[in-house]
Design a protein around this motif. Structure first.
Motif, mmCIF file in Angstrom:
data_model
loop_
_atom_site.group_PDB
_atom_site.id
_atom_site.type_symbol
_atom_site.label_atom_id
_atom_site.label_comp_id
_atom_site.label_asym_id
_atom_site.label_seq_id
_atom_site.Cartn_x
_atom_site.Cartn_y
_atom_site.Cartn_z
ATOM 1 N N SER A 145 -59.921 20.166 32.471
ATOM 2 C CA SER A 145 -59.580 19.168 33.115
ATOM 3 C C SER A 145 -59.420 19.265 34.612
ATOM 4 C CB SER A 145 -58.471 18.523 32.518
ATOM 5 O OG SER A 145 -57.819 17.427 33.107
ATOM 6 N N MET A 146 -58.910 20.392 34.889
ATOM 7 C CA MET A 146 -58.500 20.792 36.187
ATOM 8 C C MET A 146 -59.783 21.172 37.163
ATOM 9 S SD MET A 146 -56.208 23.868 37.669
ATOM 10 C CE MET A 146 -56.659 24.517 39.477
ATOM 11 N N ALA A 147 -60.760 21.777 36.322
ATOM 12 C CA ALA A 147 -62.288 21.713 36.975
ATOM 13 C C ALA A 147 -62.890 20.540 37.113
ATOM 14 C CB ALA A 147 -63.098 22.771 36.086
ATOM 15 N N GLU A 148 -62.584 19.755 36.317
ATOM 16 C CA GLU A 148 -63.259 18.240 36.292
ATOM 17 C C GLU A 148 -62.721 17.510 37.588
ATOM 18 O OE1 GLU A 148 -63.805 17.164 31.828
ATOM 19 O OE2 GLU A 148 -63.796 15.400 33.020
ATOM 20 N N ILE A 149 -61.455 17.769 37.638
ATOM 21 C CA ILE A 149 -60.958 17.007 38.597
ATOM 22 C C ILE A 149 -61.332 17.468 40.078
ATOM 23 C CG2 ILE A 149 -58.536 16.812 40.022
ATOM 24 C CD1 ILE A 149 -57.147 16.541 37.216
ATOM 25 N N VAL A 150 -61.141 18.820 40.242
ATOM 26 C CA VAL A 150 -61.878 19.587 41.411
ATOM 27 C C VAL A 150 -63.289 19.157 41.904
ATOM 28 C CG1 VAL A 150 -62.315 21.697 42.359
ATOM 29 C CG2 VAL A 150 -60.326 21.526 41.355
ATOM 30 N N ASP A 151 -64.009 19.142 40.608
ATOM 31 C CA ASP A 151 -65.364 18.556 40.902
ATOM 32 C C ASP A 151 -65.460 17.104 41.417
ATOM 33 O OD1 ASP A 151 -67.418 20.373 38.542
ATOM 34 O OD2 ASP A 151 -67.206 20.728 40.736
ATOM 35 N N ARG A 269 -56.162 6.120 34.977
ATOM 36 C CA ARG A 269 -56.680 6.071 33.547
ATOM 37 C C ARG A 269 -56.241 5.001 32.812
ATOM 38 N NH1 ARG A 269 -55.161 11.444 31.201
ATOM 39 N NH2 ARG A 269 -56.342 10.618 29.581
ATOM 40 N N MET A 270 -57.148 4.072 32.394
ATOM 41 C CA MET A 270 -56.893 2.894 31.930
ATOM 42 C C MET A 270 -56.416 2.940 30.389
ATOM 43 S SD MET A 270 -57.084 0.939 34.296
ATOM 44 C CE MET A 270 -56.642 1.964 35.423
ATOM 45 N N HIS A 271 -56.838 4.116 29.769
ATOM 46 C CA HIS A 271 -56.693 4.485 28.340
ATOM 47 C C HIS A 271 -56.265 5.915 28.176
ATOM 48 C CE1 HIS A 271 -58.297 0.615 27.461
ATOM 49 N NE2 HIS A 271 -59.389 0.710 28.129
ATOM 50 N N PRO A 272 -54.916 6.018 28.592
ATOM 51 C CA PRO A 272 -54.505 7.477 28.403
ATOM 52 C C PRO A 272 -54.685 8.283 27.266
ATOM 53 C CG PRO A 272 -52.578 6.018 29.228
ATOM 54 C CD PRO A 272 -53.781 5.267 28.673
ATOM 55 N N GLN A 273 -54.731 7.586 26.041
ATOM 56 C CA GLN A 273 -55.203 8.111 24.815
ATOM 57 C C GLN A 273 -56.475 8.695 24.817
ATOM 58 O OE1 GLN A 273 -55.021 4.875 25.271
ATOM 59 N NE2 GLN A 273 -56.146 3.740 23.837
ATOM 60 N N GLY A 276 -59.777 12.185 30.010
ATOM 61 C CA GLY A 276 -60.459 11.853 31.034
ATOM 62 C C GLY A 276 -59.633 12.285 32.057
ATOM 63 N N THR A 277 -60.355 12.118 33.538
ATOM 64 C CA THR A 277 -59.518 12.638 34.866
ATOM 65 C C THR A 277 -59.301 11.368 35.700
ATOM 66 O OG1 THR A 277 -61.798 12.935 35.816
ATOM 67 C CG2 THR A 277 -60.410 14.888 34.528
ATOM 68 N N GLY A 278 -59.883 10.246 35.420
ATOM 69 C CA GLY A 278 -59.725 9.057 36.246
ATOM 70 C C GLY A 278 -60.550 9.292 37.407
#
Lengths: 326, 140
Positions: A145-151, A269-273, A276-278
């Motif tokens: 998740s962190m890597a996706e956010i950075v990207d 994020r509209m659906h926290p369940q 995703g990274t938003g």
């Protein structure tokens, strides 16, 4: 500023005069004056350094249309504007370099964290109970998740700082056909799902960025969808201003209208369940704005979403711009 | 057959993960580690100066390293007649188009990005081994 070569020529000339004067027996006082002049020219040459001092001619002054005379105020404003633009471009390039270096540095730790968690699971997992195994899984997921956010952050910042974006005609039908094949191959589009489009236009855009837009929208349509048969339909509508509205409609879980105003902001994020990274819709919004358009959504809970964004027609004579629409 | 690989990587964690991935992929590899570009060049030049000691079969090169980075290593290798033919695979987290273009301009043989997901990384290393250590004919 007098150019260095003038000093060199002056120095050479004066030295020649000194030698000639000495040869022909000029008075010592005259020779002394010439000597001083030569020394001064040599000093001037050294003073202004090794490189040639370039004399860049100033840009022509702006002429007042009524009088045809130079207008100092307009010229000043134009020159100030040019300096401001050059300064901004330099800052943009610095920012892009900084973002690239930072993203690279930030990608490494989550990668190794995930790798080490995997190694622990494989080699020592038999020593852990269910909770320990779950912890390792959590570490892997958070690292990913962190890597996706950075990207995502890097991609958004890259789009926002882009200047001089070269635009080309992009056939949306071909682009979507390629995307459909890729998604089918990766198993994201199952046999029972349908991705269809009407005859779509050729638009003026950057193909890579537009691919990113559709990738994000299609991934959202497939992810936030509990239907046994997922349906995504893409249509287009011509506008009066040489632009096209492109509509991406799905039969997914939809979004409550009260949350829609902030859905294109970063990390919303509209659906926290759902995982995703938003970042995806923020990237879509940044790209469409860079292409001179807007994106918005129509949706209600349980009734799917329709994303609409506008792009320039390829037939329009494109006035090259990369500034976002106000 | 045991292949000799020189891995130029400044992060010890990445070194361990690459070592592990190569071992898991089942390749018999004699892995030499250089902690930065300077060490990699020194190692290559040292080997080159010793008679009878062969150069590595493959250089796995990180792109961003302290002291001497991947680009400088490539530039130096490609200018040296004794090292010019060494196959170099850039293995990095950077996906920057600029870095990719620069690496190929400086003469790398392939550019691979390291995925975050460990399983995907394993696949990349397995594919790298399959091509470079099994199928490709390497210069002597």
């Amino acid at each position: 500023m007098i150019q260095r070569r003038v000093y060199l020529r002056l120095g050479f000339g004066v030295l020649t005069l000194c030698v000639v004067g000495f040869w022909y027996g000029l008075p010592w006082s005259a020779l002394l004056v010439l000597g001083v002049l030569w020394t001064a020219s040599l000093w001037g040459c050294l003073r202004f350094g090794v490189r040639e001092t370039l004399k860049i001619p100033p840009p022509p002054a702006i002429l007042c249309p009524q009088t045809n005379e130079p207008c100092p105020l307009a010229t000043l404003h134009r020159d100030e504007m040019h300096r401001a633009v050059a300064d901004l471009e330099m800052r943009n390039r610095d920012l892009e370099r900084f973002a690239s270096m930072t993203a690279h540095q930030l990608r490494s730790p989550p990668r190794t964290i995930a790798g080490i968690a995997q190694a622990l699971h494989e080699d020592y997992g038999h020593l852990l109970d269910a909770e320990g195994t779950q912890f390792l899984q959590d570490i892997r997921e958070d690292a990913a998740s962190m890597a996706e956010i950075v990207d995502g952050l890097y991609r958004v910042s890259k789009v926002r700082t882009m200047t001089d974006l070269p635009l080309e005609p992009v056939d949306l039908n071909e682009l979507l056909a390629d995307m459909k094949i890729a998604k089918t191959k990766r198993g994201l589009l199952r046999p029972q799902d349908r991705l269809t489009w009407a005859h779509l236009p050729v638009v003026k855009a950057d193909k890579v960025l537009l691919t990113e837009v559709f990738l994000n929208l299609l991934e959202n349509s497939l992810k936030f969808n509990e239907s046994p048969n997922k349906v995504i339909r893409i249509t287009a509508r011509e506008r009066d201003d040489d632009r096209w509205d492109i509509m991406v409609k799905d039969n997914g879980i939809g979004i409550d209208p009260k949350y829609q105003p902030k859905m294109f902001q970063m990390f919303q994020r509209m659906h926290p369940q759902y995982k995703g990274t938003g970042v995806g819709l923020a990237l879509v919004s940044a790209i469409i704005q860079k292409l001179g358009g807007d994106v918005h959504v129509q949706s209600t809970t349980g009734k799917g979403c329709m994303f609409t964004f506008d792009l320039a027609s390829a037939e329009m004579v494109w006035a090259q711009t990369s500034t976002p629409k106000a | 057959m045991v292949h000799r690989i020189l891995l130029a990587e400044d992060r010890p964690q990445d070194v361990r993960l690459t070592q592990r991935a190569l071992k898991k992929a089942g390749y018999a590899v004699d892995l030499d580690i250089a902690n930065n570009g300077r060490e990699a060049l020194d190692r290559l030049q040292q080997i080159n100066g010793c008679e009878g000691k062969p150069l590595p079969d493959l250089l796995l090169l990180d792109w961003m390293m302290p002291l001497v980075d991947g680009r400088e290593v490539l530039q130096t290798i490609r200018k040296d007649p004794a090292l010019r033919r060494l196959p170099v695979v850039v293995l990095t987290t950077s996906r920057s188009e600029g870095d990719v273009a620069m690496a190929y301009e400086e003469g790398c043989n392939a550019y691979l990005t390291k995925p975050v997901d460990p399983d995907e990384f394993q696949k990349v290393i397995a594919a790298l081994g399959l091509f470079w250590l099994t199928h490709a004919v390497l210069p002597q």
